[in-house]
Design a protein around this motif. Structure first.
Motif, short mmCIF file in Angstrom:
data_model
loop_
_atom_site.label_atom_id
_atom_site.label_comp_id
_atom_site.label_asym_id
_atom_site.label_seq_id
_atom_site.Cartn_x
_atom_site.Cartn_y
_atom_site.Cartn_z
N ASP A 28 65.28 -4.09 22.25
CA ASP A 28 63.94 -3.65 22.66
C ASP A 28 62.85 -3.91 21.62
OD1 ASP A 28 64.57 -2.78 25.10
OD2 ASP A 28 64.69 -0.65 24.59
N ILE A 55 60.47 -9.23 20.26
CA ILE A 55 59.50 -9.80 21.20
C ILE A 55 59.59 -11.32 21.08
CG2 ILE A 55 57.05 -10.12 21.71
CD1 ILE A 55 57.94 -7.03 19.88
N VAL A 56 59.97 -11.98 22.15
CA VAL A 56 60.07 -13.44 22.15
C VAL A 56 58.76 -14.02 22.67
CG1 VAL A 56 61.29 -15.44 23.05
CG2 VAL A 56 62.56 -13.34 22.49
N SER A 84 55.98 -17.26 23.54
CA SER A 84 56.05 -18.61 24.08
C SER A 84 56.41 -19.56 22.93
CB SER A 84 54.69 -19.01 24.66
OG SER A 84 54.39 -18.24 25.79
N PRO A 85 56.90 -20.74 23.27
CA PRO A 85 57.28 -21.67 22.19
C PRO A 85 56.07 -22.22 21.45
CG PRO A 85 57.43 -22.75 24.33
CD PRO A 85 57.18 -21.30 24.60
N ASN A 88 50.98 -20.91 20.68
CA ASN A 88 51.63 -19.85 21.45
C ASN A 88 50.89 -18.52 21.27
OD1 ASN A 88 52.59 -18.58 19.11
ND2 ASN A 88 54.68 -19.29 19.37
N ASP A 89 51.53 -17.45 21.74
CA ASP A 89 50.86 -16.15 21.79
C ASP A 89 51.29 -15.21 20.68
OD1 ASP A 89 53.41 -16.18 22.99
OD2 ASP A 89 53.00 -14.40 24.18
N GLN A 143 50.35 -11.24 20.35
CA GLN A 143 51.42 -10.24 20.51
C GLN A 143 51.47 -9.31 19.30
OE1 GLN A 143 52.94 -9.65 23.22
NE2 GLN A 143 52.91 -11.53 24.45
N HIS A 200 57.88 -7.18 27.91
CA HIS A 200 57.39 -6.73 26.59
C HIS A 200 55.87 -6.63 26.53
CE1 HIS A 200 57.68 -11.21 25.34
NE2 HIS A 200 56.42 -10.95 25.48
N THR A 211 46.04 -18.76 23.80
CA THR A 211 47.41 -18.30 23.58
C THR A 211 48.46 -19.23 24.19
OG1 THR A 211 47.06 -16.91 25.52
CG2 THR A 211 46.87 -15.85 23.36
N ASN A 212 48.04 -20.42 24.62
CA ASN A 212 49.06 -21.36 25.08
C ASN A 212 48.81 -22.77 24.52
OD1 ASN A 212 47.23 -22.71 26.78
ND2 ASN A 212 48.03 -21.77 28.65
#
Lengths: 248, 248, 248, 248
Positions: A140, A143-144, A146-147, A156-157, A161, B91, B155-156
């Motif tokens: 939990d 946190i994964v 985006s690539p 990515n984010d 995050q 998440h 974010t992408n």
């Protein structure tokens, strides 16, 4: 190389003692998180496509063991761990240009996935998590994101995050030291995070015949850029003193 | 609203004729691509979670029909289409703070996926592509980016995917006009792209009792920001004159 | 317009009461700062190049008076104020393409400076601070960033300057409502800040013959995007209850 | 070190010959520009605050001479040169945290200016251009961006200024090799530029007693990241074959 890295680490103290570079200070608290790049089979599995040029550094640094120790300790303290993976999709092979390592990764088929939605062929692939890390990453407090698509988190984010959870200090671990780890470090600096790196929880390519000693290059830069360069044992000692973080 | 939108579009010419805002010029060429935001069930399906507040604008603009016409025409010319989707993972519900629309999307469970890897529960969900668009999006000239997480492509990997194919002009379509479409427009402007919007291939929320006419707000801003505001028929006419783009 | 704005603000409560958009909550604290865009002569001076299309909104909102009240109150509480200006240098006229408002600003010579270093011709120019604001902006708790070059802070150091002082909530004021204020709002959202706007400390272009009511467009978007839309008096009341912030 | 750098450069060819890293290819054309970081007194003047730790590398690489040769050749071809400077203002000393090199620069007062507008105390200061470079930088094909505030162009308008002139390939030179040059390289890669570095038109800190050989670290990373690592003479030879670029 062995001599250099050890010297490098030992010198951190004398380095600052000479006041050639001031020690900016860094300490972990409840707004600190771990950021790990690329804990994937293509780096860590002995059948991974990168193993040939990374194994020397992974074995010397005991990178796998250190990452597991850090994951366990983070779990005990409810410290968040952000995982920024490397995936390449079929459409990424349409790119008109690349740098040398980018090209190498594409030619070798590293971190390949079908596309951003389909799961087929993923389980156990070079892009999948290294098996011993899986039980942690499904937890939990992991946190994964985006690539990332080149080396840094610009694509990515990760930054969002972190900020959406009020994290403003990060401790970097993972692969590869002078590529994704360092590009993440540099971008997080520009984004105004306090940063640290645990050097022996990273590893880099060593290609003697090409005069490439990537971990050494990374260490030089980490020491000049990051608020602190930890060894795993020192990080764990400091973390052990932190109270358990209250879940939000 | 109907009056306002029609007036708005008709006025584009008189507007520039008065030289209050100069016409900067925009024309499509082989370095131009379509960018579509959120062609997903939660906006376009009559069972989607957003349908209630978006249907009026979607029906008036004939947004679905226009998007299909644009997809077909793009395919005939080998024009690339970049799809920037909206996905929320479990998440993301840990976030400490949100804006009103962000909160609404989270409370309503819009664009929900399990996580960035698993495909379970995706097919036919609110996050999945709107069914009539699927056959296009699976095509070779469609590139699906990582999800944007607020409203813009910060974010992408959209900007990178465009640049890696030497695209420097974009034509925006999709949902929602003043949210993701407009945030994509604004970020692509800051990133130095030439930009246009096809207004009647977008749509926005209309909530009369709350005095929200989002398409009108979007149109005002598109006219001040974008290099050109097209209607679908004018875009298609211009595109029809473009030679078929050579595949790289 | 007056009716619309008042209605818009009054409706915020009924709007949320209907649960169409949830109220995400926002409150000011010691990690909150003011961000003001473009407090410059070309917007606020009666000889400024933008006065013609902005005066109606500036006068109706009492934007100048509200900004001064906010500056005074911020000073009393040691709240930091970040000033993100708009400057165009000679070399910016080399750009190959622009949007409509960008082109208008360039054609009209708005916000012109010689270059990033030279001070010649700056004093009293359209790019200089509006005179009544100067005494505040020279104060210790005001931080002037590099200029933004389109509408958002993507091209300057605003985000870094905020983060380097551990600010993670921002309250936006200044010009122009739907252009730089809104692009700053949108980018700060993407960067993971908690955001609010004081609507009557902004103003926008009203061009009736072109069907442009920019403040109305801005208000629609602020209400959907920002954590809170304040009126100046409500912001000042909330700020008055905050203890004086300790200087770092 | 001398041996290492020479070996490093000589090995570039054998390196690729072994196909351990593929050669991605890079060639200059009319959409290519030079990007130079920090051509300022604090690095290049013998009274500059950085001279002590940079002179060894500057002298060995003949960095000053090479930069002048590149400036001259760029002028002859109308190739644009973008200058990304390092300035610190008084308010930057309020930052709550820094990395080691950031702290060193602040403690030493490197690159100091009063604020983003005032010119006082600038002429001849450590922040001013190195005198032999001034006549070039004042030329029409030189574009001076806003300052970067850490090491990369994330905090200034470099990317926008490049894109607004349709530049999509960059050749990096300047200071310091593993800090601002490399952070610029990494960010420009993430932004989708084709990149090259002219290694002997950069230089880095060498601090033997602290085991810091920054040029060596930079070279390792340049070779893995950039589309091409030039030596000045090879770059000049290639540039000499390019037709004079038409001014826009």
């Amino acid at each position: 190389m062995k001599k250099v890295v050890i010297t490098g680490l030992l010198l951190v103290s004398s380095f600052f003692a000479q006041a050639q570079l001031p020690d900016p200070g860094f300490s972990i608290d409840e707004r600190t998180a771990i950021v790990i790049t690329d804990p994937q089979n293509d780096f860590f599995s002995e059948t991974g496509k990168g193993w040939g040029i990374f194994k020397e550094s992974i074995q010397k640094n005991q990178t796998k063991e250190h990452i597991e120790q850090i994951f366990k300790a983070a779990n005990e303290k409810n410290m968040l761990v952000f995982v920024s993976p490397h995936y390449y999709y079929k459409h990424d092979h349409q790119w008109h240009f690349e740098g040398p390592v980018e090209k190498m990764m594409h030619v070798n088929g590293m971190f390949e996935r079908t596309n951003p939605i389909r799961e087929e062929h993923f389980e156990g692939s070079g892009a999948d998590w290294y098996t011993p890390f899986k039980k942690y990453i499904s937890g939990d407090n992991f946190i994964v994101t985006s690539p990332h698509k080149i080396f840094g988190p610009e694509t990515n984010d990760l930054v969002l995050q972190l900020r959406k959870r009020k994290i403003d200090k990060v401790v970097l671990i993972g692969m590869a030291a002078n590529l994704c780890s360092e590009s993440h470090l540099r971008e997080l600096l520009e984004q105004g995070f306090e940063t640290a790196v645990i050097f022996d929880a990273t590893a880099g390519a060593i290609i003697k015949e090409a005069n490439i000693d990537a971990p050494e290059a990374a260490l030089t830069n980490f020491r000049m850029l990051a608020g602190k360069v930890y060894q795993t044992r020192d990080f764990l000692k400091e973390l052990s003193k932190l109270p358990v973080i209250k879940k939000n």
